[in-house]
Structures are given as C-alpha cells and as structure tokens.
Write an enzyme that holds these catalytic residues in place. Sequence first.
Site, PDB file in Angstrom:
ATOM      1  N   GLU A 282      63.258 -84.478  -9.036  1.00 26.76           N
ATOM      2  CA  GLU A 282      62.670 -83.634  -9.827  1.00 26.76           C
ATOM      3  C   GLU A 282      61.351 -83.195  -8.893  1.00 26.76           C
ATOM      4  O   GLU A 282      60.959 -82.126  -8.489  1.00 26.76           O
ATOM      5  CB  GLU A 282      62.133 -83.735 -11.036  1.00 26.76           C
ATOM      6  CG  GLU A 282      61.120 -82.721 -11.817  1.00 26.76           C
ATOM      7  CD  GLU A 282      61.369 -81.738 -11.955  1.00 26.76           C
ATOM      8  OE1 GLU A 282      62.574 -81.151 -11.356  1.00 26.76           O
ATOM      9  OE2 GLU A 282      60.823 -80.233 -11.967  1.00 26.76           O
TER      10      GLU A 282
ATOM     11  N   CYS B 298      65.413 -60.519 -14.628  1.00 27.74           N
ATOM     12  CA  CYS B 298      64.521 -59.298 -14.702  1.00 27.74           C
ATOM     13  C   CYS B 298      64.014 -59.370 -16.221  1.00 27.74           C
ATOM     14  O   CYS B 298      64.510 -59.828 -17.186  1.00 27.74           O
ATOM     15  CB  CYS B 298      65.670 -58.082 -14.890  1.00 27.74           C
ATOM     16  SG  CYS B 298      66.775 -57.915 -13.486  1.00 27.74           S
TER      17      CYS B 298
ATOM     18  N   GLU C  39      60.961 -75.740  -3.825  1.00 26.10           N
ATOM     19  CA  GLU C  39      60.979 -74.464  -4.471  1.00 26.10           C
ATOM     20  C   GLU C  39      59.703 -73.764  -4.187  1.00 26.10           C
ATOM     21  O   GLU C  39      59.589 -72.547  -4.148  1.00 26.10           O
ATOM     22  CB  GLU C  39      61.338 -74.495  -5.905  1.00 26.10           C
ATOM     23  CG  GLU C  39      60.338 -74.886  -7.004  1.00 26.10           C
ATOM     24  CD  GLU C  39      60.930 -74.809  -8.360  1.00 26.10           C
ATOM     25  OE1 GLU C  39      60.364 -75.843  -9.165  1.00 26.10           O
ATOM     26  OE2 GLU C  39      61.438 -73.920  -8.652  1.00 26.10           O
TER      27      GLU C  39
ATOM     28  N   LYS D 114      62.216 -67.186 -12.988  1.00 27.07           N
ATOM     29  CA  LYS D 114      61.888 -68.072 -14.046  1.00 27.07           C
ATOM     30  C   LYS D 114      62.974 -68.375 -15.007  1.00 27.07           C
ATOM     31  O   LYS D 114      63.464 -69.452 -15.520  1.00 27.07           O
ATOM     32  CB  LYS D 114      60.588 -67.778 -14.785  1.00 27.07           C
ATOM     33  CG  LYS D 114      60.333 -68.583 -15.849  1.00 27.07           C
ATOM     34  CD  LYS D 114      59.571 -69.778 -15.268  1.00 27.07           C
ATOM     35  CE  LYS D 114      59.016 -70.950 -16.609  1.00 27.07           C
ATOM     36  NZ  LYS D 114      58.917 -72.204 -15.826  1.00 27.07           N
TER      37      LYS D 114
ATOM     38  N   LYS E 226      60.770 -79.800  -6.707  1.00 26.91           N
ATOM     39  CA  LYS E 226      59.326 -78.965  -6.826  1.00 26.91           C
ATOM     40  C   LYS E 226      58.702 -78.619  -5.542  1.00 26.91           C
ATOM     41  O   LYS E 226      58.262 -77.695  -5.416  1.00 26.91           O
ATOM     42  CB  LYS E 226      58.347 -80.027  -7.623  1.00 26.91           C
ATOM     43  CG  LYS E 226      57.479 -79.362  -8.571  1.00 26.91           C
ATOM     44  CD  LYS E 226      58.206 -79.256  -9.869  1.00 26.91           C
ATOM     45  CE  LYS E 226      58.912 -78.230  -9.916  1.00 26.91           C
ATOM     46  NZ  LYS E 226      59.761 -78.165 -11.551  1.00 26.91           N
TER      47      LYS E 226
ATOM     48  N   HIS F 218      73.503 -95.312   4.078  1.00 23.38           N
ATOM     49  CA  HIS F 218      75.012 -95.030   3.906  1.00 23.38           C
ATOM     50  C   HIS F 218      75.132 -93.710   4.529  1.00 23.38           C
ATOM     51  O   HIS F 218      76.136 -92.950   4.368  1.00 23.38           O
ATOM     52  CB  HIS F 218      75.654 -94.970   2.681  1.00 23.38           C
ATOM     53  CG  HIS F 218      75.746 -96.364   2.105  1.00 23.38           C
ATOM     54  ND1 HIS F 218      76.478 -97.317   2.642  1.00 23.38           N
ATOM     55  CD2 HIS F 218      74.799 -97.061   1.121  1.00 23.38           C
ATOM     56  CE1 HIS F 218      76.293 -98.337   1.729  1.00 23.38           C
ATOM     57  NE2 HIS F 218      75.215 -98.430   0.872  1.00 23.38           N
TER      58      HIS F 218
ATOM     59  N   TRP G  32      65.104 -58.902 -10.617  1.00 16.30           N
ATOM     60  CA  TRP G  32      65.686 -60.057  -9.684  1.00 16.30           C
ATOM     61  C   TRP G  32      67.156 -59.300  -9.218  1.00 16.30           C
ATOM     62  O   TRP G  32      67.848 -59.240 -10.005  1.00 16.30           O
ATOM     63  CB  TRP G  32      65.785 -61.076 -10.481  1.00 16.30           C
ATOM     64  CG  TRP G  32      65.996 -62.615  -9.696  1.00 16.30           C
ATOM     65  CD1 TRP G  32      65.107 -63.125  -8.902  1.00 16.30           C
ATOM     66  CD2 TRP G  32      67.366 -62.835  -9.290  1.00 16.30           C
ATOM     67  NE1 TRP G  32      66.037 -64.163  -7.966  1.00 16.30           N
ATOM     68  CE2 TRP G  32      67.220 -63.929  -8.426  1.00 16.30           C
ATOM     69  CE3 TRP G  32      68.814 -62.499  -9.710  1.00 16.30           C
ATOM     70  CZ2 TRP G  32      68.373 -64.831  -7.857  1.00 16.30           C
ATOM     71  CZ3 TRP G  32      69.600 -63.151  -9.364  1.00 16.30           C
ATOM     72  CH2 TRP G  32      69.565 -64.474  -8.314  1.00 16.30           C
TER      73      TRP G  32
ATOM     74  N   ARG H 255      60.068 -63.319 -14.290  1.00 18.04           N
ATOM     75  CA  ARG H 255      61.458 -63.051 -14.665  1.00 18.04           C
ATOM     76  C   ARG H 255      62.385 -62.508 -13.235  1.00 18.04           C
ATOM     77  O   ARG H 255      63.500 -62.330 -13.264  1.00 18.04           O
ATOM     78  CB  ARG H 255      61.815 -62.304 -15.896  1.00 18.04           C
ATOM     79  CG  ARG H 255      61.339 -62.891 -16.959  1.00 18.04           C
ATOM     80  CD  ARG H 255      61.648 -62.113 -18.271  1.00 18.04           C
ATOM     81  NE  ARG H 255      63.084 -62.048 -18.366  1.00 18.04           N
ATOM     82  CZ  ARG H 255      63.701 -63.133 -19.433  1.00 18.04           C
ATOM     83  NH1 ARG H 255      62.829 -63.738 -20.153  1.00 18.04           N
ATOM     84  NH2 ARG H 255      65.061 -62.977 -19.692  1.00 18.04           N
TER      85      ARG H 255
ATOM     86  N   ASN I  80      68.868 -55.679 -17.976  1.00 19.34           N
ATOM     87  CA  ASN I  80      69.003 -56.923 -17.441  1.00 19.34           C
ATOM     88  C   ASN I  80      70.384 -57.638 -17.815  1.00 19.34           C
ATOM     89  O   ASN I  80      71.040 -57.510 -18.603  1.00 19.34           O
ATOM     90  CB  ASN I  80      67.999 -57.831 -18.264  1.00 19.34           C
ATOM     91  CG  ASN I  80      68.079 -59.273 -18.077  1.00 19.34           C
ATOM     92  OD1 ASN I  80      68.482 -59.689 -17.017  1.00 19.34           O
ATOM     93  ND2 ASN I  80      67.659 -60.068 -19.073  1.00 19.34           N
ATOM     94  N   GLY I  81      71.048 -58.158 -16.850  1.00 19.13           N
ATOM     95  CA  GLY I  81      72.198 -58.770 -16.916  1.00 19.13           C
ATOM     96  C   GLY I  81      73.461 -58.187 -15.768  1.00 19.13           C
ATOM     97  O   GLY I  81      72.803 -57.842 -14.640  1.00 19.13           O
TER      98      GLY I  81
HETATM   99  C1  AGP Z   1      62.086 -75.309 -12.458  1.00 24.48           C
HETATM  100  O1  AGP Z   1      61.131 -75.436 -11.592  1.00 24.48           O
HETATM  101  C2  AGP Z   1      63.105 -74.183 -12.027  1.00 24.48           C
HETATM  102  N1  AGP Z   1      62.724 -73.273 -11.231  1.00 24.48           N
HETATM  103  C3  AGP Z   1      64.582 -74.187 -12.620  1.00 24.48           C
HETATM  104  O2  AGP Z   1      65.339 -75.535 -11.995  1.00 24.48           O
HETATM  105  C4  AGP Z   1      64.536 -74.339 -14.202  1.00 24.48           C
HETATM  106  O3  AGP Z   1      64.192 -75.475 -14.507  1.00 24.48           O
HETATM  107  C5  AGP Z   1      66.193 -73.946 -14.609  1.00 24.48           C
HETATM  108  O4  AGP Z   1      66.493 -72.786 -14.018  1.00 24.48           O
HETATM  109  C6  AGP Z   1      66.562 -74.049 -15.764  1.00 24.48           C
HETATM  110  O5  AGP Z   1      65.408 -73.251 -16.685  1.00 24.48           O
HETATM  111  P1  AGP Z   1      65.426 -73.373 -18.261  1.00 24.48           P
HETATM  112  O6  AGP Z   1      64.906 -74.726 -18.579  1.00 24.48           O
HETATM  113  O7  AGP Z   1      64.828 -72.321 -18.665  1.00 24.48           O
HETATM  114  O8  AGP Z   1      66.937 -73.600 -18.878  1.00 24.48           O
END
Ligand code: AGP
Length: 610
Positions: A478, A2, A485, A605, A482, A501, A75, A27, A99-100
């Site tokens: 990673e 948010c 997501e 984010k 990517k 396995h 969000w 956010r 927010n929260g």
């Molecule tokens: C990154 O592509 C992601 N959207 C997500 O995993 C992110 O890295 C994670 O939420 C951690 O965020 P931060 O680095 O702000 O703590």
Amino acid sequence: MCGIIGYTGVKEAQEIMLDALEILEYRGYDSAGLAVCGRDGCVRIRKCAGRVKDLRLLCEKDGIQGTCGIGHTRWATHGGVSDANAHPHKFGRVTVTHNGIVENYQDLVQRYHLEEKLKSQTDSEVAAAVLDHFYGTDPLAAIRKTVLKLKGTFALSIMFDDIPGVIFAVRNVSPIVIARARSGSMLASDVTVLGQYSREYFVLPEFYVAVLKEDGVELYDMAGETAEPEWQAVNWDVDRSSKGGYPFYMEKEIMEQPQVIRETVIPRIQGGIPDLSEDGIPDGLLADCKRICVVACGTAMHAGLVGKALMQSLVRIHMDVELASEFMYTDVIVDEDTLVIAISQSGETIDTLEAVKHAKKNGAKTLAIVNVRGASVARASDYVIYTNAGPEIAVASTKAYTTQLAVLYLLTGRMAYVRGIFGAEEAKAFAKELMRVPEVMQKVLDRKEEIHYIARSILNAQDVFMMGRGLDHAILLEGSLKLKEISYIHSEAYASGELKHGTIALITEDTPVVAVVTQEKVKSKEFSNIKEVQSRGAGVILFIKETFGPEKEASWENVFTSVFTLPAMEDGFMVMPASAALQLLAYYVSLDKGLDVDKPRNLAKVVTVE
Ligand code: AGP
C-alpha cells in the site's frame, strides 16, 4: 468515473453546478462542461478540456443564466481529451451527460445512420442521438426505448429542448443519487456533493426514470408506473467535504485518521468485546464459514491482504484475496461455505460490484465493507459494515484504508471469539489494543515534519524499492502504491526474502530502499535482507518499531539514510502507525515536487468502468 450533477429550482443553475463539479472533480478531471436551459427556453452549453477551474473561467467570460442545468466532469474512455468530447452532448432536441460505457455504440452508429452527424468521438453522444431518434412528444417512452438499445453501463442525465425546467435521469450500474434541495431538486453521481444542499436523498434504482422538477421528484418504472423513492438521510457533515485549512484533502484525510478510526471502532465494542450485532452481522456467519475470500481493487485489496495475515494467524481460517477485476475470469472457487468480503471505499467500483454478484450466483455469502452509505456494493451484498471515514475526496485513499483495516480487526476479533479461539479475556485484550490505535497513530501524525524531512531524500529518485516481511510487506504494498500514484516515482514493494530471486539486480546506489521492520518473528531475517541491499550500495530509510532499535540511536546514523521510530503496539497492530508514516512519506514527496496531490494524472477516485 465521471461526475454528473443536475439542478432545477429557483436559483442560478450555473453557480450551483460549478461549485458541485469542483467537489465531484475527483471522479475525473480530463474535461468539464455544463448545459443550462436559459430564460428564453434555449439550452446552451459551455465545455472545455481541462479542469473545472477552466470551465469556471469560460463561464465567467460567457455565462448562461437559467435555473435548470446538467453538468459533468469527465474521465476519458471513448474519445480523447478534447473540447468536442467534453460533456454535455447535444443531439437534436436532446442534451445529455453520461457516466459509463455504451459498449455497442458502434452498432448504434450504423443502425441509426449517425456516421456523418456526430460531432464527437464519444459513445455518450451516440446515446443522445438514439434518444433524439425515439423522441416524439413522450420523453419517458423515448428513454424507455433508448435504454433497451444500450448495452453496457450508463448513468444519463437528460434535458429535452421542449421541456424546459425538467431533468430526466436513468441508469444501469453507474450511480445516480437524487435529492430534494431546499431550493429545488438535484441529482449527482454521489452523495458527497449533496450534503450542503440537502439532508435527504435516494439512490435511483436501476432502469427507473427520475423526473426532476423545481417542486419535486417523480419516479417511474420501465412500464411507466409511478414508484415511491426510498428516501434516506444524508449522513455526512458539510465540513467533512471541505479542506479544513489544509492545502490538500489528502493531508486533511491523513490527519483525520485517529478520529475516524475511533468512530469506526468504538460503537462496535460492547462489554469490551468486538461486537457486530448492530451491523446485523450474525455470529453464525462468522462461526460457520469454512473459507474467506476478499474481492477488492487497489488500496482496498491491500487492506484485504492485511486482513488475510490477521485472520490466518489468529483465526486459522483459509483466506484468499482476489483482485476483483480478475475474479470472474480466473475460475476462483467460491461456494456456499465461502464468506466473500467485498471491500470498497466508494462502493461503486464496477469490478468489485460484479465480483459480488458473481460470488452470490455461486452460492457464497457476501459481506461488504464500504464507506459510502447505500452504495451499490453495499446494496448488492447480503451484509454490510460501514466504515465511518466520512467523505474521502483525495484520489489517494488514506483514511478509508485504515478504517477498512479497523473493520478487519473487528471481524478478526469477533470471529476468533465466536469460534472459541479467544476467550472473553483474550477478546477484551484484543479490543483494548485496537482502541489504542487512534492515540498511537496520533503520535506519528504529531511528528509529520520528521517524515517531511525524510521525504526529501527520495524526491529525485527514479525508482524506489520497499521491503518487508509478513505484515510489513502487506503494508508496504500500500505504501508503494501511494508513492507511485501521487509522486509518479516508480516504486515496488517486495517481500524481503524475494529480492534476491531476481529484483536485487536492480538495486544500485541510485535506488533508495524503504524498509519497514515491526514484526519480532522476522526481525533478524529482515535485518539480514537490509544488509544485502546496503551491500549493493542502496541507501535505506528505515521505519522501525521503537522497541526494536539499538540502545543508542546515534549508532544508526552511519547505517541508514534515515530512521523513523514507530510508536509501539503489539506486533499485529503495528500496521496502523506504519501506514500513517508511509502515507505521510508519499504525501510530502508529492507536495515537494509541486504536484497536484489530490488529483494525480490519469486517475479518478471512483472506477465505474471495467
Ligand atoms: C487508492 O489510493 C486508489 N486510488 C485506488 O486503488 C482505490 O483504492 C481503488 O480504485 C478501489 O476503490 P474503492 O475502494 O472505491 O473500491
């Protein structure tokens, strides 16, 4: 999660807030809304499910004039995605954005007999109702009484009907930053949005109340005593928050990597040797710890896995990487001999923040690797090293990840040096190779259209498997995140030796496999594993260190779906060019599928709820 914005001054609040919400949208983007105190002193609200662009349309049709307002991009947590659940929420004389999570909102509903009175399903409206309950004529007293009743996390911006032109803010854990803008005062969830309005801001301390007026900001503690804000300079360029001509922030941020890695590394090489003294990192911290434990989430956690491989092989120190969200609930052993490294782009990820606090309670020393200056994780840690990635707006993290890696290389190099594992010459050679990363990565970025072409071969895939060993596996975790997501293709990264396995049962001619081969010591085993999946019909896209290939590239043509040769560095540094290639692969798949690359569904984010 948010985004919150607030403005009071001499300009039209609606326009300022809409522009700011567009930046803050990363956010959360389930709904958006704003409340403006009109010239007649009445607070009016416009809000809707959907994006900020939908809110803008609403405001174009039926805008609100006035110079004081609060806005929100959501969000969804409590209450589905609907117009009613969009913020701001107005109850009686009180309008809030939140927010929260107010964890005890159901108790509060009962206690203050709100069952029939609420218009939404949100915990946030309950906070507004409790504020209204306590509000007589003293806003600070009402806020103080309310926050004592709230359990959970909150960043609240508040307007009272009978106090036009003034915004109040209070928070616990969830962030709020406050700025003196040229034309008034502003608040926001993060500093990214403030750069174009102000050069000065402060982080609202937890359980302090900020009072924003046209001509300045006042700060009060919970006893009602005035306090002095700790003003700091906004250190991000406005330019860095724009798309700079690229269709999506993600592409711009991928392309910025050589520059930001340079900016992260170069100031930390002194006399040719990695040196963290300017960051205030004492050598003793690195020399004396017996164990390292990384706490982080998502991409940042993947950076930790690369760090672990580097540290263990070069420094020979025991290192664990823990998911921050599990850290407190799995009895991880940390003590005064442990250096806990928290990695976070935003520095606001609640799980990472809580993990740092938990580690400190257990006596560990804590070091944060954070991108956003002054963020909560940085402030909660004993030491901090900032990545100089600049604002990262795309939800999918790219430049933050590789600058985190750059810092982990610096830490590894310095640690090896202060422990006597590296002599001066070895430390210099290590730093020299690290300083080569930007130029080598640039070579990959210059060939982005080759990767665009390769991406077309997995556009229609339902499932993609990724395989590699050691550091290659760490990078693929990673790369796979990517792809998932932003393209919504199911993807799994496997240590190549593990496939047989169980998971190899899923390999068919319809499951493309992405293989990364950059490590000499496992190269031949890796090729055997690739043959195993090819024998089951899978087409393989190969990313390989250029010096590993057969003499004639033509001999690859019948063997692989595509091959991308990665410009060579020492094996320990191949993570960097390989990461850029995998980021581009995911980016182009998402782009060619016509998806909203920067704002993938269901994500935000900054994850500020557990
Ligand atoms: C990154 O592509 C992601 N959207 C997500 O995993 C992110 O890295 C994670 O939420 C951690 O965020 P931060 O680095 O702000 O703590």
